[in-house]
Design a protein around this motif. Structure first.
Motif, short mmCIF file in Angstrom:
data_model
loop_
_atom_site.label_atom_id
_atom_site.label_comp_id
_atom_site.label_asym_id
_atom_site.label_seq_id
_atom_site.Cartn_x
_atom_site.Cartn_y
_atom_site.Cartn_z
N LYS A 170 0.84 -1.20 0.00
CA LYS A 170 0.00 0.00 0.00
C LYS A 170 0.88 1.25 0.00
CE LYS A 170 -1.66 1.84 3.72
NZ LYS A 170 -2.35 2.12 4.99
N ASN A 171 1.94 1.23 0.79
CA ASN A 171 2.82 2.40 0.88
C ASN A 171 3.54 2.69 -0.43
OD1 ASN A 171 2.27 3.04 3.60
ND2 ASN A 171 3.65 1.43 4.30
N ILE A 172 4.02 1.63 -1.10
CA ILE A 172 4.76 1.87 -2.35
C ILE A 172 3.82 2.32 -3.45
CG2 ILE A 172 4.70 -0.44 -3.38
CD1 ILE A 172 7.69 2.00 -3.20
N ILE A 173 2.57 1.84 -3.43
CA ILE A 173 1.58 2.32 -4.40
C ILE A 173 1.36 3.81 -4.21
CG2 ILE A 173 -0.87 2.25 -5.04
CD1 ILE A 173 0.64 -0.05 -6.20
N LEU A 174 1.22 4.24 -2.95
CA LEU A 174 1.02 5.67 -2.66
C LEU A 174 2.24 6.47 -3.08
CD1 LEU A 174 -0.62 5.49 0.90
CD2 LEU A 174 -1.68 6.42 -1.17
N PHE A 175 3.43 5.97 -2.75
CA PHE A 175 4.65 6.71 -3.06
C PHE A 175 4.86 6.83 -4.56
CE2 PHE A 175 9.28 6.90 -3.78
CZ PHE A 175 9.56 8.08 -3.09
N LEU A 176 4.78 5.69 -5.27
CA LEU A 176 5.00 5.72 -6.72
C LEU A 176 3.91 6.51 -7.44
CD1 LEU A 176 6.31 2.12 -7.57
CD2 LEU A 176 7.60 4.21 -7.14
N SER A 177 2.69 6.47 -6.91
CA SER A 177 1.61 7.25 -7.52
C SER A 177 1.91 8.74 -7.42
CB SER A 177 0.27 6.95 -6.83
OG SER A 177 -0.11 5.61 -7.03
N SER A 178 2.35 9.17 -6.24
CA SER A 178 2.68 10.59 -6.07
C SER A 178 3.83 11.01 -6.98
CB SER A 178 3.04 10.89 -4.61
OG SER A 178 4.30 10.35 -4.27
N GLN A 179 4.86 10.15 -7.08
CA GLN A 179 6.00 10.47 -7.93
C GLN A 179 5.64 10.46 -9.42
OE1 GLN A 179 9.25 11.43 -6.58
NE2 GLN A 179 7.60 11.72 -5.11
N THR A 180 4.73 9.54 -9.80
CA THR A 180 4.29 9.47 -11.20
C THR A 180 3.53 10.73 -11.59
OG1 THR A 180 4.17 7.05 -11.11
CG2 THR A 180 2.92 8.16 -12.86
N ILE A 181 2.62 11.16 -10.72
CA ILE A 181 1.84 12.38 -10.99
C ILE A 181 2.77 13.58 -11.12
CG2 ILE A 181 0.15 13.98 -9.98
CD1 ILE A 181 -1.13 11.47 -8.65
N SER A 182 3.72 13.69 -10.19
CA SER A 182 4.66 14.80 -10.22
C SER A 182 5.54 14.75 -11.46
CB SER A 182 5.53 14.77 -8.96
OG SER A 182 6.53 15.76 -9.01
N LEU A 183 6.04 13.56 -11.80
CA LEU A 183 6.92 13.40 -12.96
C LEU A 183 6.20 13.72 -14.26
CD1 LEU A 183 9.67 12.55 -14.11
CD2 LEU A 183 8.85 10.18 -14.10
N PHE A 184 4.93 13.33 -14.34
CA PHE A 184 4.16 13.61 -15.55
C PHE A 184 4.03 15.11 -15.79
CE2 PHE A 184 -0.04 14.19 -17.68
CZ PHE A 184 0.32 13.66 -18.92
N GLY A 185 3.68 15.85 -14.74
CA GLY A 185 3.58 17.30 -14.87
C GLY A 185 4.91 17.93 -15.24
N SER A 186 5.98 17.45 -14.60
CA SER A 186 7.32 17.98 -14.90
C SER A 186 7.73 17.70 -16.34
CB SER A 186 8.35 17.37 -13.94
OG SER A 186 8.12 17.78 -12.62
N SER A 187 7.40 16.49 -16.84
CA SER A 187 7.75 16.13 -18.21
C SER A 187 7.00 17.00 -19.21
CB SER A 187 7.44 14.65 -18.47
OG SER A 187 8.24 13.83 -17.66
N LEU A 188 5.73 17.28 -18.92
CA LEU A 188 4.95 18.16 -19.81
C LEU A 188 5.64 19.51 -19.95
CD1 LEU A 188 1.20 17.61 -18.76
CD2 LEU A 188 2.40 16.67 -20.74
N VAL A 189 6.06 20.07 -18.83
CA VAL A 189 6.70 21.39 -18.85
C VAL A 189 8.06 21.32 -19.53
CG1 VAL A 189 7.75 23.17 -17.39
CG2 VAL A 189 5.49 22.29 -16.85
N GLN A 190 8.82 20.27 -19.25
CA GLN A 190 10.15 20.14 -19.84
C GLN A 190 10.08 20.16 -21.37
OE1 GLN A 190 12.40 16.76 -18.44
NE2 GLN A 190 13.76 16.78 -20.21
N TYR A 191 9.18 19.35 -21.93
CA TYR A 191 9.04 19.31 -23.39
C TYR A 191 8.46 20.61 -23.93
CZ TYR A 191 10.27 14.38 -23.70
OH TYR A 191 10.96 13.19 -23.66
N ALA A 192 7.49 21.19 -23.20
CA ALA A 192 6.88 22.43 -23.66
C ALA A 192 7.91 23.56 -23.75
CB ALA A 192 5.74 22.82 -22.72
N ILE A 193 8.75 23.68 -22.72
CA ILE A 193 9.79 24.72 -22.73
C ILE A 193 10.78 24.48 -23.87
CG2 ILE A 193 11.76 25.66 -21.47
CD1 ILE A 193 10.20 25.27 -18.89
#
Length: 414
Positions: free
Chosen positions: A14-37
């Motif tokens: 349960k803990n790793i699902i929560l942790f990886l989910s939070s990191q995936t959401i954050s990474l997705f937003g960061s990747s969008l900005v990285q490519y956009a810039i």
């Protein structure tokens, strides 16, 4: 403290699902900005110099901060460091979005943003590498790191397309706001739902300086025969990887034509390969000896590098590029797990910090060597040569007694 850690690992799934989910959401937003810039700078300036400056701004802060961030990951609560890094990036992105909306859209602001994001990444990377053994039993580290690699590959595959679609239909400010929202969600998930105890060193009163802690980390590595050999191999390997990592798009343009779809195809082939490779290592787990798994995948990458320089047929080129992608997580996962298993918890952050320095510096150093040469001789010859040297390096690695001994399985926790 140990009781809390044991309880944490009992609920590890349960803990790793929560942790990886939070990191995936954050990474997705960061990747969008990285490519956009990146695309925004390309479209607005059409300047190779501007793109070079952007890449430098996104590289130097991470390199300079990695050793310091490694000390922080050992001295402070790692979950809080990850949240602070996400918060720093989100705040900078929000300020940038507001400035752009007000009409202050100077290109230099994007360079500053790249540097701030690299600073945040430099804080976050050693903390993430060091925190996983606090959450996950050792027996599950390979599967978890493999699954995380697959998730990151999926994001690498999806985010350029989503970012391009958003940039074509809306403004870059909207993409900035999406990144802010994803960061807030990630921070809230960690804060509200994931309870991770502070590791032992961070819970103690700090009696030494940052420099002293960093020096102790270097001494630890220097006195650790496995780490010295491991990092030496790692550094040489990354230098030799530079042509395959950076020069293949230029090779495709020169050899197969400058059609955009061909450049897109090699990126897609590599990303699909990484997704498959992450799934393979997560389900298979690799050979009992992790160094044997690293050597196996390194050999595949060496053969693929050589093949990329030898094949005259584009569809065959794509197959070798995909196979290269498959081998990447099969190499990266046991590499990470080996450090997580072998290094004492109080030194994990500093060791991952040094590893971050090596991984962010060796490929650019490789480009300083191979980049100018690529304008003198054919890139195919560089790929043939570096592919052959990677194969030779792999054979030495597979025969190195210190590495092979370190790669042997440990007694796993339940």
């Amino acid at each position: 403290m140990n009781t809390v850690n044991n309880d944490l690992k009992e609920n590890w799934f349960k803990n790793i699902i929560l942790f990886l989910s939070s990191q995936t959401i954050s990474l997705f937003g960061s990747s969008l900005v990285q490519y956009a810039i990146m695309w925004y700078i390309t479209l607005e300036t059409e300047s190779g110099l501007m793109m070079t400056l952007y890449i430098i701004c996104g590289f130097i802060p991470t390199f300079l901060l990695s050793p310091v961030a490694g000390v922080w990951a050992d001295r402070y609560n790692r979950k809080m460091l990850i949240m602070v890094a996400d918060g720093l990036i989100a705040t900078a992105t929000l300020i940038l979005a507001i400035l752009f909306l007000m009409g202050y859209d100077a290109t230099w602001l994007l360079f500053v943003m790249a540097a701030v994001r690299a600073f945040g990444t430099g804080i976050q990377t050693p903390a993430v590498g060091a925190i996983l053994p606090q959450i996950v039993p050792k027996a599950k580290l390979t599967k978890v790191n493999g699954a995380n690699g697959s998730i990151q590959a999926i994001i690498m595959f999806v985010s350029p397309m989503v970012s391009a679609a958003l940039l074509a239909t809306t403004s870059i400010e909207i993409i900035f706001f999406i990144d802010v929202i994803t960061a807030v969600i990630a921070i809230f998930t960690l804060l509200a739902f994931l309870k991770i105890s502070t590791h032992e060193k961070a819970a103690e009163k700090q009696t030494t300086s940052y420099f002293s802690d960093f020096k102790q980390g270097l001494q630890y590595i220097n006195n650790h025969a496995f780490l010295k050999t491991f990092f030496l191999f790692f550094a040489v390997f990354f230098v030799l990887m530079a042509p395959a990592a950076f020069l293949t798009p230029l090779q495709v343009t020169r050899t197969f034509g400058d059609d955009v779809w061909k450049l897109t195809a090699i990126e897609i082939a590599f990303s699909i390969g990484m997704m498959i490779g992450g799934g393979i290592i997560a389900s298979w787990g690799g050979f009992p000896n992790k160094v044997k798994t690293m050597a196996f995948s390194s050999l595949i990458m060496g053969v693929c590098t050589f093949a990329l320089g030898a094949t005259p047929i584009f569809w065959l080129y794509l197959i070798f590029m995909a196979l290269f992608g498959v081998a990447m997580p099969i190499f990266n996962t046991p590499t990470t797990v080996l450090l997580q298993e072998k290094i004492e918890e109080e030194y994990l952050g500093r060791v991952f910090g040094v590893m971050g320095m090596i991984s962010t510096s060796m490929m650019p150093i490789g480009m300083l060597i191979f980049g100018p040469i690529a304008d003198i001789i054919r890139i195919e010859w560089l790929l043939l040569g570096t592919g052959l040297f990677i194969i030779i390096l792999t054979l030495f690695m597979n025969q190195n007694k210190v590495l092979v001994e370190a790669g042997k399985p440990v007694l796993n926790e339940a």
